[in-house]
Write a protein that holds these residues in place. Structure first.
Motif, short mmCIF file in Angstrom:
data_model
loop_
_atom_site.label_atom_id
_atom_site.label_comp_id
_atom_site.label_asym_id
_atom_site.label_seq_id
_atom_site.Cartn_x
_atom_site.Cartn_y
_atom_site.Cartn_z
N LEU A 8 0.83 -1.21 0.00
CA LEU A 8 0.00 0.00 0.00
C LEU A 8 0.87 1.26 0.00
O LEU A 8 0.54 2.25 -0.68
N HIS A 9 1.98 1.23 0.73
CA HIS A 9 2.90 2.36 0.68
C HIS A 9 3.49 2.51 -0.73
O HIS A 9 3.66 3.63 -1.23
N SER A 10 3.79 1.38 -1.35
CA SER A 10 4.34 1.42 -2.71
C SER A 10 3.32 1.97 -3.69
O SER A 10 3.68 2.72 -4.62
N VAL A 11 2.06 1.62 -3.52
CA VAL A 11 1.00 2.16 -4.38
C VAL A 11 0.93 3.67 -4.25
O VAL A 11 0.82 4.39 -5.26
N ARG A 12 0.98 4.16 -3.04
CA ARG A 12 0.93 5.61 -2.82
C ARG A 12 2.11 6.30 -3.49
O ARG A 12 1.94 7.32 -4.17
N ALA A 13 3.31 5.75 -3.32
CA ALA A 13 4.49 6.35 -3.93
C ALA A 13 4.40 6.32 -5.45
O ALA A 13 4.74 7.31 -6.13
N ALA A 14 3.95 5.21 -6.01
CA ALA A 14 3.83 5.09 -7.47
C ALA A 14 2.77 6.06 -8.01
O ALA A 14 2.94 6.65 -9.08
N THR A 15 1.68 6.20 -7.28
CA THR A 15 0.63 7.13 -7.69
C THR A 15 1.14 8.56 -7.68
O THR A 15 0.86 9.35 -8.60
N ASP A 16 1.90 8.91 -6.65
CA ASP A 16 2.46 10.26 -6.58
C ASP A 16 3.42 10.52 -7.73
O ASP A 16 3.43 11.63 -8.31
N ARG A 17 4.23 9.51 -8.09
CA ARG A 17 5.14 9.68 -9.24
C ARG A 17 4.35 9.92 -10.51
O ARG A 17 4.70 10.79 -11.32
N LEU A 18 3.32 9.13 -10.70
CA LEU A 18 2.51 9.28 -11.91
C LEU A 18 1.83 10.65 -11.96
O LEU A 18 1.86 11.33 -13.00
N LEU A 19 1.25 11.08 -10.86
CA LEU A 19 0.56 12.37 -10.85
C LEU A 19 1.54 13.52 -11.10
O LEU A 19 1.21 14.47 -11.83
N SER A 20 2.73 13.44 -10.52
CA SER A 20 3.73 14.50 -10.75
C SER A 20 4.13 14.57 -12.21
O SER A 20 4.32 15.65 -12.77
N ALA A 21 4.27 13.40 -12.84
CA ALA A 21 4.66 13.37 -14.25
C ALA A 21 3.54 13.88 -15.14
O ALA A 21 3.77 14.67 -16.07
N VAL A 22 2.31 13.46 -14.87
CA VAL A 22 1.17 13.87 -15.70
C VAL A 22 0.90 15.36 -15.55
O VAL A 22 0.48 16.02 -16.52
N ALA A 23 1.17 15.91 -14.39
CA ALA A 23 0.91 17.33 -14.16
C ALA A 23 1.74 18.23 -15.08
O ALA A 23 1.40 19.41 -15.27
N LYS A 24 2.80 17.70 -15.66
CA LYS A 24 3.64 18.47 -16.57
C LYS A 24 3.09 18.49 -18.01
O LYS A 24 3.63 19.18 -18.87
N LEU A 25 2.03 17.73 -18.25
CA LEU A 25 1.43 17.67 -19.58
C LEU A 25 0.43 18.80 -19.77
O LEU A 25 0.26 19.66 -18.91
N ASP A 26 -0.24 18.80 -20.92
CA ASP A 26 -1.32 19.76 -21.16
C ASP A 26 -2.50 19.00 -21.76
O ASP A 26 -2.44 17.78 -22.00
N ASN A 27 -3.59 19.71 -22.00
CA ASN A 27 -4.80 19.05 -22.49
C ASN A 27 -4.56 18.35 -23.82
O ASN A 27 -5.06 17.24 -24.05
N ARG A 50 -11.05 4.70 -12.59
CA ARG A 50 -12.17 3.77 -12.45
C ARG A 50 -11.73 2.43 -11.85
O ARG A 50 -12.49 1.77 -11.15
N ASN A 51 -10.48 2.04 -12.09
CA ASN A 51 -9.97 0.82 -11.47
C ASN A 51 -9.88 0.99 -9.95
O ASN A 51 -10.19 0.05 -9.19
N ALA A 52 -9.45 2.15 -9.50
CA ALA A 52 -9.40 2.39 -8.05
C ALA A 52 -10.79 2.29 -7.44
O ALA A 52 -10.98 1.66 -6.39
N ASP A 53 -11.78 2.88 -8.09
CA ASP A 53 -13.15 2.78 -7.58
C ASP A 53 -13.65 1.34 -7.64
O ASP A 53 -14.41 0.90 -6.77
N VAL A 90 -7.95 10.98 -10.69
CA VAL A 90 -6.98 9.95 -10.34
C VAL A 90 -6.57 10.08 -8.88
O VAL A 90 -6.49 9.08 -8.14
N ARG A 91 -6.35 11.31 -8.42
CA ARG A 91 -5.94 11.53 -7.02
C ARG A 91 -7.06 11.17 -6.06
O ARG A 91 -6.85 10.45 -5.07
N ASP A 92 -8.28 11.63 -6.34
CA ASP A 92 -9.39 11.40 -5.41
C ASP A 92 -9.78 9.92 -5.36
O ASP A 92 -10.09 9.38 -4.30
N SER A 93 -9.78 9.27 -6.51
CA SER A 93 -10.13 7.84 -6.53
C SER A 93 -9.06 7.02 -5.80
O SER A 93 -9.37 6.05 -5.10
#
Length: 229
Positions: A8-27, A50-53, A90-93
């Motif tokens: 579960l700690h690894s999931v949180r860390a991986a999710t944070d990495r993904l969100l940080s990377a995606v935040a650098k994109l645009d629409n 949707r997988n998280a939900d 993604v963050r909220d789910s």
């Protein structure tokens, strides 16, 4: 041994990495094709949310998805959203999933996943980790198989090797990684081949990612074709 707290700690860390990377994109970047055929980057992010939900449903005793058609429709519905909407979802789910895992429960219990697959509750966090890590690679935004944590790569190779073990359409295969990792998969009968390469390349072949085994060397035959995941 499965350690769901560690996972579960690894999931949180991986999710944070993904969100940080995606935040650098645009629409516009989200509307571009991902590495998964037929899916944009927006499709991947919608799927992760949707997988998280869906895993919340699993842990609360409901079907993972209402139906295969509903699952696909939800992903298609959410794929075209803005970057801000995707990041929030993604963050909220992910937070909803983490919250459910913090409720006292019997982690040895059996839960039902998609298509009638069952597993122990304790193994589900690693399944979620697989979703986050491999789909981060699938986004095609600079996070590659070689960037995956070594522990994750070894465990996922072991998981997939077990998945293809005993399959009559896959010959006996010895997997030998350059870093010393060794696994076996495929049928118990037939002529064994030995597949050698980096752990990242072995994972790419087993998971149908990257160059799908083009960089591997094979002793005793040719690289076997694997069934679809």
């Amino acid at each position: 041994m499965i350690d769901h707290v560690h996972d579960l700690h690894s999931v949180r860390a991986a999710t944070d990495r993904l969100l940080s990377a995606v935040a650098k994109l645009d629409n516009a970047s989200l509307a571009e094709p991902s590495r998964l055929p037929g899916w944009t980057r927006g499709h991947i992010l919608a799927h992760l949310a949707r997988n998280a939900d869906a895993l919340v449903n699993v842990f609360e005793g409901r079907p993972m998805y209402a139906s295969a058609e509903a699952r696909d429709a939800d992903i298609e519905r959410d794929a075209g959203r803005t970057l801000e909407e995707q990041l929030t979802d993604v963050r909220d789910s992910a937070d909803r999933w983490q919250a459910v895992t913090e409720v006292p429960a019997d982690w040895s219990r059996t839960v039902e996943l998609r298509n009638g697959v069952t597993d122990s509750a304790a193994r589900v966090p690693f399944r979620r980790l697989v979703e986050v890590e491999l789909h981060h690679v699938d986004l095609g935004i600079g996070y590659e198989l070689a960037d995956l944590p070594a522990e994750f790569t070894a465990r996922e190779i072991e998981f997939l090797a077990e998945r293809w073990s005993g399959r009559p359409e896959v010959p006996p295969v010895a997997l030998v990684a350059a870093d010393g990792g060794r696994w076996h998969t495929g049928s118990a009968e037939g002529t064994q081949v030995t597949v050698r390469g980096t752990s990242a390349d072995i994972l790419g072949w087993l998971a149908g990612r990257g160059d799908k085994g083009a960089a591997l060397t094979v002793d005793g035959g040719t690289l076997p074709a694997l069934p679809p995941l």
